[in-house]
Design a protein around this motif. Structure first.
Motif, PDB file in Angstrom:
ATOM      1  N   ARG A 161       0.845  -1.193   0.000  1.00  0.00           N
ATOM      2  CA  ARG A 161       0.000   0.000   0.000  1.00  0.00           C
ATOM      3  C   ARG A 161       0.879   1.242   0.000  1.00  0.00           C
ATOM      4  NH1 ARG A 161      -3.938   0.216   4.874  1.00  0.00           N
ATOM      5  NH2 ARG A 161      -1.998   0.704   5.950  1.00  0.00           N
ATOM      6  N   ALA A 162       0.546   2.188  -0.861  1.00  0.00           N
ATOM      7  CA  ALA A 162       1.317   3.426  -0.961  1.00  0.00           C
ATOM      8  C   ALA A 162       0.361   4.608  -1.058  1.00  0.00           C
ATOM      9  CB  ALA A 162       2.223   3.385  -2.194  1.00  0.00           C
ATOM     10  N   ARG A 163       0.819   5.794  -0.607  1.00  0.00           N
ATOM     11  CA  ARG A 163       0.034   7.020  -0.738  1.00  0.00           C
ATOM     12  C   ARG A 163       0.483   7.744  -1.994  1.00  0.00           C
ATOM     13  NH1 ARG A 163      -4.541   7.604   1.902  1.00  0.00           N
ATOM     14  NH2 ARG A 163      -4.306   9.870   1.649  1.00  0.00           N
ATOM     15  N   SER A 197      -4.943   6.150  -1.355  1.00  0.00           N
ATOM     16  CA  SER A 197      -4.306   4.944  -0.848  1.00  0.00           C
ATOM     17  C   SER A 197      -4.389   3.884  -1.937  1.00  0.00           C
ATOM     18  CB  SER A 197      -5.021   4.457   0.423  1.00  0.00           C
ATOM     19  OG  SER A 197      -4.426   3.272   0.905  1.00  0.00           O
ATOM     20  N   VAL A 198      -3.216   3.499  -2.468  1.00  0.00           N
ATOM     21  CA  VAL A 198      -3.160   2.643  -3.662  1.00  0.00           C
ATOM     22  C   VAL A 198      -2.466   1.322  -3.337  1.00  0.00           C
ATOM     23  CG1 VAL A 198      -2.416   2.513  -6.069  1.00  0.00           C
ATOM     24  CG2 VAL A 198      -2.982   4.739  -5.061  1.00  0.00           C
ATOM     25  N   LEU A 199      -3.073   0.219  -3.781  1.00  0.00           N
ATOM     26  CA  LEU A 199      -2.428  -1.086  -3.703  1.00  0.00           C
ATOM     27  C   LEU A 199      -1.714  -1.338  -5.025  1.00  0.00           C
ATOM     28  CD1 LEU A 199      -4.897  -3.650  -2.045  1.00  0.00           C
ATOM     29  CD2 LEU A 199      -2.760  -2.745  -1.120  1.00  0.00           C
ATOM     30  N   THR A 200      -0.424  -1.655  -4.955  1.00  0.00           N
ATOM     31  CA  THR A 200       0.363  -1.936  -6.155  1.00  0.00           C
ATOM     32  C   THR A 200       1.159  -3.216  -5.944  1.00  0.00           C
ATOM     33  OG1 THR A 200       2.345  -0.741  -5.415  1.00  0.00           O
ATOM     34  CG2 THR A 200       0.634   0.551  -6.525  1.00  0.00           C
ATOM     35  N   TRP A 201       1.851  -3.644  -6.993  1.00  0.00           N
ATOM     36  CA  TRP A 201       2.773  -4.773  -6.835  1.00  0.00           C
ATOM     37  C   TRP A 201       3.783  -4.464  -5.733  1.00  0.00           C
ATOM     38  CZ3 TRP A 201       0.773  -8.710  -8.896  1.00  0.00           C
ATOM     39  CH2 TRP A 201       0.207  -8.711 -10.164  1.00  0.00           C
ATOM     40  N   LEU A 202       4.157  -5.467  -4.981  1.00  0.00           N
ATOM     41  CA  LEU A 202       5.119  -5.294  -3.890  1.00  0.00           C
ATOM     42  C   LEU A 202       6.435  -4.710  -4.392  1.00  0.00           C
ATOM     43  CD1 LEU A 202       5.826  -5.786  -0.905  1.00  0.00           C
ATOM     44  CD2 LEU A 202       6.557  -8.085  -1.541  1.00  0.00           C
ATOM     45  N   LYS A 253     -11.037  -1.228   4.462  1.00  0.00           N
ATOM     46  CA  LYS A 253     -11.592   0.108   4.680  1.00  0.00           C
ATOM     47  C   LYS A 253     -10.617   1.232   4.325  1.00  0.00           C
ATOM     48  CE  LYS A 253     -15.369  -1.596   6.466  1.00  0.00           C
ATOM     49  NZ  LYS A 253     -16.645  -1.534   5.710  1.00  0.00           N
ATOM     50  N   ASP A 254      -9.340   0.932   4.207  1.00  0.00           N
ATOM     51  CA  ASP A 254      -8.342   1.991   4.075  1.00  0.00           C
ATOM     52  C   ASP A 254      -7.570   1.924   2.758  1.00  0.00           C
ATOM     53  OD1 ASP A 254      -7.204  -0.371   4.713  1.00  0.00           O
ATOM     54  OD2 ASP A 254      -5.897   0.379   6.301  1.00  0.00           O
ATOM     55  N   VAL A 255      -8.211   1.386   1.713  1.00  0.00           N
ATOM     56  CA  VAL A 255      -7.593   1.325   0.391  1.00  0.00           C
ATOM     57  C   VAL A 255      -8.593   1.866  -0.634  1.00  0.00           C
ATOM     58  CG1 VAL A 255      -6.600  -0.136  -1.390  1.00  0.00           C
ATOM     59  CG2 VAL A 255      -6.179  -0.660   1.016  1.00  0.00           C
TER      60      VAL A 255
END
Length: 275
Positions: free
Chosen positions: A14-16, A21-26, A59-61
């Motif tokens: 997860r990155a800002r 709040s964005v989920l991307t590849w690790l 809830k936070d993505v």
């Protein structure tokens, strides 16, 4: 898990970004590709579908964003569950299994290409005897990686371009740490081309399951007109062939200069999903 057995992993972080709040590849932004890991005999589509249901409960993505999903990946088979970002690309690669030996590899060149490569080598030999070496892990390889990143950024800057991966402050530390891993089945391979005692070009690559991934190719920016990168690529591919690699992945983007170094491409797509 299935019982006590780990059968499926989807590596994300997860990155800002821009307030979201964005989920991307690790591995973003360093990794060119991404996929899920799934045990043989398991239904990857079912696990991916269940994972997306789980992600939607967080809830936070705000959004899931996945770059360069290859058409030969598990995730590509579940594209209907995601939104296509309409940023198609191709990943070029050279299939080594078509070459019985180095002579067969050399025969793939046209006479024009062969003359061009001989001319490049002659120009570089005018600076000193050409040598091509795989550098040992440690301070020697570290220095080469640092110089390769510096020269690549100089080359980009001169052309008014910016690469957020090459310009990332943590890039060098990431590659140094990865090269020192004592376990796992990914090797970091750093090669250097010299004219006499002067380094003129470098490649940082990864090897996994018989595939060589050409991650960074770089040369001394002041020597661009001599095209040392072309000679380096030729020698790198020959080394991979002699080391028993099955293919050489030139990775996205599918730039025109990669055409003579590849034999086929794999389509990639970017996907996202509002959560």
């Amino acid at each position: 898990y299935e019982g006590d057995d780990l059968v499926f992993v989807w590596p994300l972080m997860r990155a800002r970004r821009l307030g979201f709040s964005v989920l991307t590849w690790l591995s973003d932004p360093f990794g060119q590709y991404g996929d899920v890991l799934c045990s043989k005999g398991q239904n990857a589509k079912q696990w991916i579908s269940s994972s997306i249901t789980f992600l939607n409960r967080l809830k936070d993505v705000d959004i899931l964003r996945l770059r360069h999903v290859r058409e030969d990946s598990h995730l590509f088979g579940c594209a209907n569950l995601l939104v296509n970002a309409r940023v198609p690309d191709k990943a070029p690669f050279l299939d080594f299994t078509q070459f019985a030996d180095e002579a067969a590899y050399d025969a793939r060149y046209t006479s024009t290409q062969r003359k061009r490569r001989k001319k490049i080598r002659k120009s570089i030999e005018d600076l000193g005897a050409v040598s091509f070496t795989q550098l040992p892990v440690g301070i020697v390889a570290d220095a080469a990686i640092k110089q390769a990143i510096f020269e690549k950024n100089a080359w980009l800057e001169e052309r008014g371009r910016i690469n957020r991966v090459l310009g990332c402050p943590g890039h060098l530390d990431f590659l140094k740490s990865l090269s020192r891993r004592m376990s796992g089945n990914v090797d970091v391979v750093v090669t250097e081309l010299k004219a006499g005692e002067r380094p003129v070009s470098w490649e940082v690559g990864f090897r996994h399951n018989g595939i060589h991934y050409g991650y960074i190719t770089s040369h001394v920016n002041a020597l661009t007109d001599l095209s040392p990168g072309r000679l380096h690529m030729d020698l790198s591919q020959r080394a991979c062939l002699n080391d028993g690699m099955k293919s050489f992945d030139l990775m996205v983007p599918n730039d025109a200069h990669k055409e003579s170094w590849s034999s086929a491409t794999v389509n990639t797509e970017d996907y996202f999903l509002p959560l």
